[in-house]
Design a protein around this motif. Structure first.
Motif, PDB file in Angstrom:
ATOM      1  N   SER A  16      49.725  31.825  -4.807  1.00  0.00           N
ATOM      2  CA  SER A  16      50.850  32.569  -5.382  1.00  0.00           C
ATOM      3  C   SER A  16      52.186  31.938  -5.026  1.00  0.00           C
ATOM      4  O   SER A  16      53.071  31.824  -5.880  1.00  0.00           O
ATOM      5  N   ARG A  37      51.208  26.285   7.949  1.00  0.00           N
ATOM      6  CA  ARG A  37      50.132  25.340   8.253  1.00  0.00           C
ATOM      7  C   ARG A  37      50.541  23.922   7.858  1.00  0.00           C
ATOM      8  O   ARG A  37      51.541  23.723   7.181  1.00  0.00           O
ATOM      9  N   THR A 132      56.006  25.108   9.116  1.00  0.00           N
ATOM     10  CA  THR A 132      57.221  25.908   9.307  1.00  0.00           C
ATOM     11  C   THR A 132      56.864  27.387   9.233  1.00  0.00           C
ATOM     12  O   THR A 132      56.577  27.908   8.156  1.00  0.00           O
ATOM     13  N   ALA A 162      54.855  35.516  -0.140  1.00  0.00           N
ATOM     14  CA  ALA A 162      53.509  35.276  -0.684  1.00  0.00           C
ATOM     15  C   ALA A 162      52.635  34.870   0.500  1.00  0.00           C
ATOM     16  O   ALA A 162      52.062  33.783   0.528  1.00  0.00           O
ATOM     17  N   THR A 163      52.577  35.752   1.492  1.00  0.00           N
ATOM     18  CA  THR A 163      51.982  35.368   2.776  1.00  0.00           C
ATOM     19  C   THR A 163      50.477  35.635   2.865  1.00  0.00           C
ATOM     20  O   THR A 163      49.887  35.406   3.915  1.00  0.00           O
ATOM     21  N   GLY A 165      46.505  37.434   2.527  1.00  0.00           N
ATOM     22  CA  GLY A 165      45.804  38.557   3.140  1.00  0.00           C
ATOM     23  C   GLY A 165      45.504  38.292   4.603  1.00  0.00           C
ATOM     24  O   GLY A 165      46.015  37.336   5.200  1.00  0.00           O
ATOM     25  N   HIS A 167      42.295  37.910   5.670  1.00  0.00           N
ATOM     26  CA  HIS A 167      40.953  37.348   5.793  1.00  0.00           C
ATOM     27  C   HIS A 167      40.986  35.900   6.266  1.00  0.00           C
ATOM     28  O   HIS A 167      41.993  35.218   6.133  1.00  0.00           O
ATOM     29  N   ASN A 177      50.388  38.531   8.883  1.00  0.00           N
ATOM     30  CA  ASN A 177      50.870  38.069   7.571  1.00  0.00           C
ATOM     31  C   ASN A 177      51.665  39.151   6.847  1.00  0.00           C
ATOM     32  O   ASN A 177      52.353  38.864   5.874  1.00  0.00           O
ATOM     33  N   GLU A 348      35.982  36.988   2.459  1.00  0.00           N
ATOM     34  CA  GLU A 348      36.669  36.108   1.509  1.00  0.00           C
ATOM     35  C   GLU A 348      37.899  36.792   0.921  1.00  0.00           C
ATOM     36  O   GLU A 348      38.603  36.203   0.109  1.00  0.00           O
ATOM     37  N   GLY A 376      50.800  38.000  -4.879  1.00  0.00           N
ATOM     38  CA  GLY A 376      49.521  37.491  -4.370  1.00  0.00           C
ATOM     39  C   GLY A 376      48.726  38.485  -3.563  1.00  0.00           C
ATOM     40  O   GLY A 376      48.892  39.704  -3.657  1.00  0.00           O
ATOM     41  N   TRP A 385      34.795  39.072  -7.093  1.00  0.00           N
ATOM     42  CA  TRP A 385      34.599  37.714  -6.617  1.00  0.00           C
ATOM     43  C   TRP A 385      34.456  36.782  -7.834  1.00  0.00           C
ATOM     44  O   TRP A 385      33.919  37.179  -8.858  1.00  0.00           O
ATOM     45  N   GLY A 387      37.106  34.100  -8.758  1.00  0.00           N
ATOM     46  CA  GLY A 387      38.364  33.637  -9.351  1.00  0.00           C
ATOM     47  C   GLY A 387      39.304  34.737  -9.800  1.00  0.00           C
ATOM     48  O   GLY A 387      40.418  34.450 -10.247  1.00  0.00           O
ATOM     49  N   GLU A 389      40.755  37.341  -8.020  1.00  0.00           N
ATOM     50  CA  GLU A 389      41.909  37.523  -7.124  1.00  0.00           C
ATOM     51  C   GLU A 389      42.810  36.289  -7.153  1.00  0.00           C
ATOM     52  O   GLU A 389      44.032  36.390  -7.041  1.00  0.00           O
TER      53      GLU A 389
HETATM   54  C1  LIG Z   1      36.464  31.391   1.844  1.00  0.00           C
HETATM   55  C2  LIG Z   1      37.260  32.123   0.798  1.00  0.00           C
HETATM   56  C3  LIG Z   1      36.665  32.423  -0.399  1.00  0.00           C
HETATM   57  C4  LIG Z   1      37.368  33.128  -1.387  1.00  0.00           C
HETATM   58  N1  LIG Z   1      36.748  33.380  -2.553  1.00  0.00           N
HETATM   59  C5  LIG Z   1      37.427  33.992  -3.535  1.00  0.00           C
HETATM   60  C6  LIG Z   1      36.823  34.198  -4.784  1.00  0.00           C
HETATM   61  O1  LIG Z   1      35.710  33.842  -4.992  1.00  0.00           O
HETATM   62  N2  LIG Z   1      37.506  34.806  -5.742  1.00  0.00           N
HETATM   63  C7  LIG Z   1      38.766  35.219  -5.543  1.00  0.00           C
HETATM   64  O2  LIG Z   1      39.321  35.740  -6.487  1.00  0.00           O
HETATM   65  N3  LIG Z   1      39.386  35.070  -4.362  1.00  0.00           N
HETATM   66  C8  LIG Z   1      38.741  34.441  -3.356  1.00  0.00           C
HETATM   67  N4  LIG Z   1      39.332  34.229  -2.173  1.00  0.00           N
HETATM   68  C9  LIG Z   1      40.629  34.802  -1.964  1.00  0.00           C
HETATM   69  C10 LIG Z   1      41.679  33.875  -2.471  1.00  0.00           C
HETATM   70  O3  LIG Z   1      41.660  32.722  -1.705  1.00  0.00           O
HETATM   71  C11 LIG Z   1      42.958  34.570  -2.379  1.00  0.00           C
HETATM   72  O4  LIG Z   1      42.940  35.693  -3.208  1.00  0.00           O
HETATM   73  C12 LIG Z   1      44.116  33.684  -2.820  1.00  0.00           C
HETATM   74  O5  LIG Z   1      44.044  32.408  -2.211  1.00  0.00           O
HETATM   75  C13 LIG Z   1      45.359  34.376  -2.427  1.00  0.00           C
HETATM   76  O6  LIG Z   1      46.444  33.517  -2.583  1.00  0.00           O
HETATM   77  P1  LIG Z   1      47.802  33.885  -1.884  1.00  0.00           P
HETATM   78  O7  LIG Z   1      48.728  32.791  -2.248  1.00  0.00           O
HETATM   79  O8  LIG Z   1      48.198  35.267  -2.154  1.00  0.00           O
HETATM   80  O9  LIG Z   1      47.500  33.827  -0.317  1.00  0.00           O
HETATM   81  P2  LIG Z   1      47.010  32.602   0.580  1.00  0.00           P
HETATM   82  O10 LIG Z   1      46.257  31.612  -0.197  1.00  0.00           O
HETATM   83  O11 LIG Z   1      46.381  33.213   1.763  1.00  0.00           O
HETATM   84  O12 LIG Z   1      48.382  31.915   1.019  1.00  0.00           O
HETATM   85  C14 LIG Z   1      49.277  32.522   1.924  1.00  0.00           C
HETATM   86  C15 LIG Z   1      49.935  31.418   2.720  1.00  0.00           C
HETATM   87  O13 LIG Z   1      51.012  31.963   3.451  1.00  0.00           O
HETATM   88  C16 LIG Z   1      51.087  31.287   4.692  1.00  0.00           C
HETATM   89  N5  LIG Z   1      51.867  32.122   5.601  1.00  0.00           N
HETATM   90  C17 LIG Z   1      51.577  33.395   5.995  1.00  0.00           C
HETATM   91  N6  LIG Z   1      52.543  33.856   6.809  1.00  0.00           N
HETATM   92  C18 LIG Z   1      53.472  32.868   6.942  1.00  0.00           C
HETATM   93  C19 LIG Z   1      54.698  32.765   7.642  1.00  0.00           C
HETATM   94  N7  LIG Z   1      55.175  33.761   8.394  1.00  0.00           N
HETATM   95  N8  LIG Z   1      55.403  31.593   7.565  1.00  0.00           N
HETATM   96  C20 LIG Z   1      54.943  30.562   6.796  1.00  0.00           C
HETATM   97  N9  LIG Z   1      53.773  30.618   6.096  1.00  0.00           N
HETATM   98  C21 LIG Z   1      53.052  31.761   6.163  1.00  0.00           C
HETATM   99  C22 LIG Z   1      49.633  31.144   5.094  1.00  0.00           C
HETATM  100  O14 LIG Z   1      49.439  30.139   6.049  1.00  0.00           O
HETATM  101  C23 LIG Z   1      48.980  30.810   3.744  1.00  0.00           C
HETATM  102  O15 LIG Z   1      48.903  29.412   3.517  1.00  0.00           O
HETATM  103  C24 LIG Z   1      38.687  33.536  -1.163  1.00  0.00           C
HETATM  104  C25 LIG Z   1      39.291  33.213   0.050  1.00  0.00           C
HETATM  105  C26 LIG Z   1      38.583  32.515   1.024  1.00  0.00           C
HETATM  106  C27 LIG Z   1      39.261  32.166   2.323  1.00  0.00           C
END
Ligand SMILES: Cc1cc2nc3c(=O)[nH]c(=O)nc-3n(C[C@H](O)[C@H](O)[C@H](O)COP(=O)(O)OP(=O)(O)OC[C@H]3O[C@@H](n4cnc5c(N)ncnc54)[C@H](O)[C@@H]3O)c2cc1C
Length: 406
Positions: A16, A37, A132, A162-163, A165, A167, A177, A348, A376, A385, A387, A389
């Motif tokens: 996101s 990271r 950072t 967009a921090t 979940g 998990h 987060n 996940e 996000g 599950w 894709g 989310e």
């Molecule tokens: C093993 C695994 C399998 C999955 N399988 C599925 C699936 O099959 N289908 C599905 O729909 N979803 C799945 N997901 C969930 C999916 O990965 C998430 O829904 C999606 O990646 C969410 O994206 P996001 O950008 O909201 O959060 P994230 O991808 O978690 O990104 C958030 C980022 O914010 C960073 N962050 C947090 N706090 C801070 C801070 N204070 N300062 C700087 N950076 C920070 C974190 O390090 C992270 O990189 C899976 C996740 C995992 C781990």
């Protein structure tokens, strides 16, 4: 040169955050994405059991759950699956449908999708700063101030959180987060692991390892079926995982539940009955487990015999009518007590998050803090599950990036 005070800061370089950053930067806004990271998009890379699915051809609102599942509908309309495919193709990653997993980039999977997102951000003139961590955020007067560690104190005109979940803690997940959203006035509903493998209580199944099957699952609370799902399931050492399990694991929030497994989701019970009795009738002199090998895998047949306390070497002709009936019953509706889930380490996804009533679904703007957007997995939205989310993470980031400072 990186802007010293950007128009927009995005915290989090997951699906996101990268999408929000790329979209905002493409509108000419000075955009800075901060990630704690040393690599972006780590969750996206490993999602969907490593396939890295970013969406699903079956995308629709009904694949999202929870009290306010309709919250997702504006984002899905703003960026439907077809449009997302075009977006990725333009960014250099063609998506293909991988049955059972979702839409993936066949060359490189999640890593290719992340590379496309990072490229799009850079091409649009945005900056990504890794390693950072943003430790604090506050709203003072008209401005939002961020304590961005080595990047110092930032005062962007707008902030996108967009921090992610809670998990997979090893990939940057954790309840902290949600601290930034909390400190900017948002309520976070209770968090618990979502899309998580189940531990089953069935010692006779312990020897079954690595068994993939298409199944229909039903979750029972006494005589009440609380959830049902169909799809693939992996059984290994008394743990069940895979699509069908993930899609009902969110209901495993109490003790005393039973998982009912039907190993023949595509067939009527009468057909299975006929098939079993015909097969056994044709192979009366063979050991039972071997005679069953065109119906169920050998390891499962052997486990069934163990459960029914039938000798491993027993021949078909030694089976009583009652034993045949029990075998059939287990193949159609094997009931196993659920001993619990594997918890955060194996989850996940996350259940719970920032209350969606505090966020405008048309813009992803905070209803609590001016200049703040949230996108996000950090929002209290649960998807199936495969894709779903991921798609919501990308679509909500897309909308936030389009609406921020508009
Ligand atoms: C093993 C695994 C399998 C999955 N399988 C599925 C699936 O099959 N289908 C599905 O729909 N979803 C799945 N997901 C969930 C999916 O990965 C998430 O829904 C999606 O990646 C969410 O994206 P996001 O950008 O909201 O959060 P994230 O991808 O978690 O990104 C958030 C980022 O914010 C960073 N962050 C947090 N706090 C801070 C801070 N204070 N300062 C700087 N950076 C920070 C974190 O390090 C992270 O990189 C899976 C996740 C995992 C781990």
């Amino acid at each position: 040169m990186p802007p010293s005070q950007p128009d927009v800061v995005v915290v989090g370089a997951g699906a996101s955050g990268l999408m929000a950053g790329a979209t905002a930067a493409a509108r000419g806004l000075r955009t800075l994405v901060l990630e704690r990271r040393s690599l972006p998009g780590q969750r996206l890379m490993v999602s969907c059991m490593g396939a890295g699915a970013v969406s699903n051809t079956g995308l629709e609102v009904s694949r999202f759950h929870g009290r306010e599942a309709r919250f997702v509908s504006d984002a899905l309309q703003a960026l439907p699956a077809d449009d997302l495919c075009h977006w990725f193709a333009a960014a250099g990653a063609e998506l293909h449908d991988l049955p059972h997993y979702g839409l993936v980039a066949p060359e490189g999977g999640g890593a290719a999708a992340v590379a496309a997102l990072v490229d799009a951000l850079h091409q649009a003139g945005g900056e990504l700063r890794l390693d950072t961590i943003v430790r604090g955020a506050r709203h003072s007067g008209d401005a939002i101030e961020l304590d961005a560690g080595p990047s110092g104190l930032l005062q962007p005109r707008a902030l996108v959180l967009a921090t992610g979940g809670a998990h997979m803690p090893r990939l940057g997940g954790g309840t902290e987060n949600f601290d930034l959203a909390r400190s900017l006035g948002h309520t976070v509903s209770p968090l618990r692991p979502g899309q998580v493998p189940l531990r089953l209580f069935a010692p006779w199944l312990e020897d079954v390892t690595g068994l993939w099957m298409e199944v229909r699952l039903r979750l029972w609370d006494g005589a009440r079926c609380v959830a049902e799902s169909t799809g693939s399931m992996l059984l290994a050492k008394g743990v069940a995982t895979g699509e069908a399990v993930f899609n009902l694991s969110r209901h495993c929030d109490r003790s005393g539940l039973e998982l009912g497994i039907c190993f023949f989701p595509e067939r009527e019970p009468e057909q299975v009955d006929e098939w079993l009795f015909r097969t056994l009738g044709e192979r009366t002199r063979e050991p039972v487990a071997r005679a069953l090998d065109n119906i169920i895998p050998l390891s499962l047949a052997t486990a069934f015999l163990r459960k029914l306390t039938i000798k491993r070497t027993a021949r078909v002709q030694e089976l009583s009518l009652l034993q045949r009936k029990r075998l059939l019953a287990d193949m159609l509706d094997l009931r196993l007590p659920v001993a619990g889930t594997l918890g955060w380490q194996a989850a996940e996804s996350t259940l719970g998050g920032v209350a969606v009533r505090e966020v405008d679904p048309r813009t992803f703007a905070s209803r609590k803090t001016p200049g703040l957007y949230l996108a996000g997995r950090m929002l209290d939205v649960a998807g199936d599950w495969g894709g779903f989310e991921q798609h919501f993470a990308l679509a909500s980031g897309f909308v936030a990036g389009r609406m921020v400072l508009a």
